[in-house]
Write an enzyme that holds these catalytic residues in place. Structure first.
Site, PDB file in Angstrom:
ATOM      1  N   GLY A 101      37.002  28.355  20.205  1.00  0.00           N
ATOM      2  CA  GLY A 101      37.983  28.503  21.407  1.00  0.00           C
ATOM      3  C   GLY A 101      37.193  27.882  22.308  1.00  0.00           C
ATOM      4  CG  HIS A 102      35.823  24.563  22.871  1.00  0.00           C
ATOM      5  ND1 HIS A 102      35.510  23.497  21.740  1.00  0.00           N
ATOM      6  CD2 HIS A 102      34.857  25.342  22.473  1.00  0.00           C
ATOM      7  CE1 HIS A 102      34.538  23.650  21.200  1.00  0.00           C
ATOM      8  NE2 HIS A 102      34.113  24.959  21.616  1.00  0.00           N
ATOM      9  CD  GLN A 121      32.413  28.701  14.833  1.00  0.00           C
ATOM     10  OE1 GLN A 121      31.924  27.516  14.484  1.00  0.00           O
ATOM     11  NE2 GLN A 121      33.863  28.613  14.925  1.00  0.00           N
ATOM     12  CE  LYS A 129      30.239  25.901  21.505  1.00  0.00           C
ATOM     13  NZ  LYS A 129      30.109  27.221  21.823  1.00  0.00           N
ATOM     14  CG  ASP A 182      32.633  33.176  23.258  1.00  0.00           C
ATOM     15  OD1 ASP A 182      33.680  32.662  23.005  1.00  0.00           O
ATOM     16  OD2 ASP A 182      32.166  34.232  22.600  1.00  0.00           O
TER      17      ASP A 182
END
Length: 430
Positions: free
Chosen positions: A40-41, A224, A16, A13
């Site tokens: 999650g991006h 991650q 990125k 988080d």
């Protein structure tokens, strides 16, 4: 020109997605090399917000080739749901701009079942997975019973793979009190999606080698954070893949010589989702303020992130392990208005000082952060696009971080917006 690997240098988080999107303007090929749709991006481009989980962040830029490498575990149904969602936002995705390695292992519904069954059985000892089947899929990969993308092209091979896979999973499910897998239904679902998935399948190792030989710029995108690495993370509260920069080579079929520059993404404070040690966690109004200002909720799960002060000891550790050449420091603007900031420089455990986080879980649980205080700033840094736009105290904070982590800042992000970025060193330069 240098090929660039982007890795998260904390617990994930770190921002990125925005950095990869920003760098992808300079790249020709953007390749995901590990993880699955548990990543999650979030990309903010003008008025549009794109939320990606499996697709490389460069997919939203026209004229770029997006690659899903063999180091990823792929849920084909999640993939096409994401493709359809982006199509609704005006992003065209086809075999012209997306390629999947033929040897990529598949995440199946039975993997998600096993994730859930194990977490339920663990009770208070649960790891806190996303429940998307990532870990069980990697287990089957190393157990040599995975179904891979190429297997869908031949029914006889698929049947052999299913027999081996279900012999393992049905025994596990019996022990966990669950019914056996419906083999006919799973087989039918795989054969149904095969014609949609197989056109994207390519020998990615060869395509990447050709791209490198022709002088194209390659951007490798990790999922991650480094502190969730299966070897070097806070085990067992980790993901099931290697999240360090070295995975970029094996996760796409390229040699380590293909990596030219490693960019570590680092948030100006620290967050973590799920269970596990977090020495600088703040469970007070300061932690709540960081979470609210930083909008710290998981892109994939929606879970609230735990927040704390910047941990320089941990980032120094991950920068060394991943061979980070420079960092992209994100969310500096979240710290606007704090009178005093704290930076963790090491830990004490039972009276002994450590300048790194010990490996033993019992020692990690008892680690007490050692802080130094630094002056905050009242001015706004949001949207700054040059050093001249930053308050002197903010620059001092950034410089102190560089000293403590023993790594320079290459990029500085001051908002989620694509262009609110200060470039110090171009990672793609020779």
């Amino acid at each position: 020109m240098a090929n660039v690997v982007v890795v998260g240098a904390q617990w994930g988080d770190e921002g990125k997605g925005k950095i990869v999107d920003w760098l992808s303007e300079r790249a020709d090929v953007i390749a995901r090399f590990q993880g699955g749709h548990n990543a999650g991006h979030t990309l903010v481009i003008g008025e549009q917000v794109f939320k990606l989980s499996l697709l490389p962040s460069g997919i939203v830029r026209p004229g770029k080739l997006a690659v899903i490498g063999n180091g990823v575990v792929l849920d084909p149904w999640a993939l096409f749901a994401e493709i359809e969602k982006l199509a609704g936002q005006g992003v065209a995705i086809s075999t012209d701009n997306l390629m999947i390695a033929e040897n990529t292992p598949l995440i199946l519904p039975l993997h998600q079942d096993l994730d859930r069954l194990r977490e339920e059985a663990a009770g208070s000892a649960r790891i806190g997975t996303t429940g998307r089947g990532i870990g069980p899929a990697y287990e089957d990969k190393v157990g040599r019973r995975a179904i891979r993308v190429a297997d869908l092209a031949d029914e006889e091979t698929l049947d052999q793979r299913l027999d081996r896979l279900l012999a393992h999973h049905d025994a596990l499910r019996q022990g966990l009190g669950a019914d056996p897998i419906d083999r006919a239904d799973l087989r039918a679902r795989l054969l149904d999606i095969a014609p949609r998935l197989l056109p994207y399948a390519q020998p990615v190792w060869k395509v990447m080698a050709d791209a490198r030989r022709s002088g194209k710029r390659i951007l490798f995108e990790g999922a991650q954070g480094s502190l969730l690495d299966i070897d070097f993370g806070t085990y067992p509260y980790v993901t099931s893949s290697t999240t360090m920069s070295g995975m970029a080579a094996s996760g796409t079929g390229m040699g380590p010589g293909a990596i030219g520059y490693v960019l570590g993404i680092v948030k100006a404070y620290t967050t973590r989702v799920g269970s596990g040690p977090f020495p600088t966690e703040l469970e007070d109004e300061v932690g709540q303020r960081l979470g609210e200002r930083g909008r710290e909720f998981g892109t994939v799960t929606g879970r609230k992130r735990r927040c704390g002060w910047f941990d320089a000891a941990l980032v120094r550790q991950t920068c060394a392990i991943s061979g980070v050449n420079g960092i992209a420091l994100t969310k500096l603007d979240v710290l606007d208005g704090f009178k005093t900031l704290r930076i963790c420089t090491g830990y004490t455990v039972d009276g002994r000082h450590y300048d790194y986080l010990p490996t033993a879980a019992a020692l990690q649980a008892r680690a007490v952060p050692v802080y130094e205080e630094i002056e905050g700033w009242s001015e706004s840094t949001e949207g700054a696009r040059s050093w001249a736009d930053l308050p002197a105290a903010a620059i001092k904070y950034v410089r102190r971080i560089e000293e403590l982590i023993q790594c320079p800042v290459a990029l500085l992000s001051t908002s989620p917006e694509r262009d609110d970025t200060i470039l110090v060193t171009d990672p793609f330069a020779d």
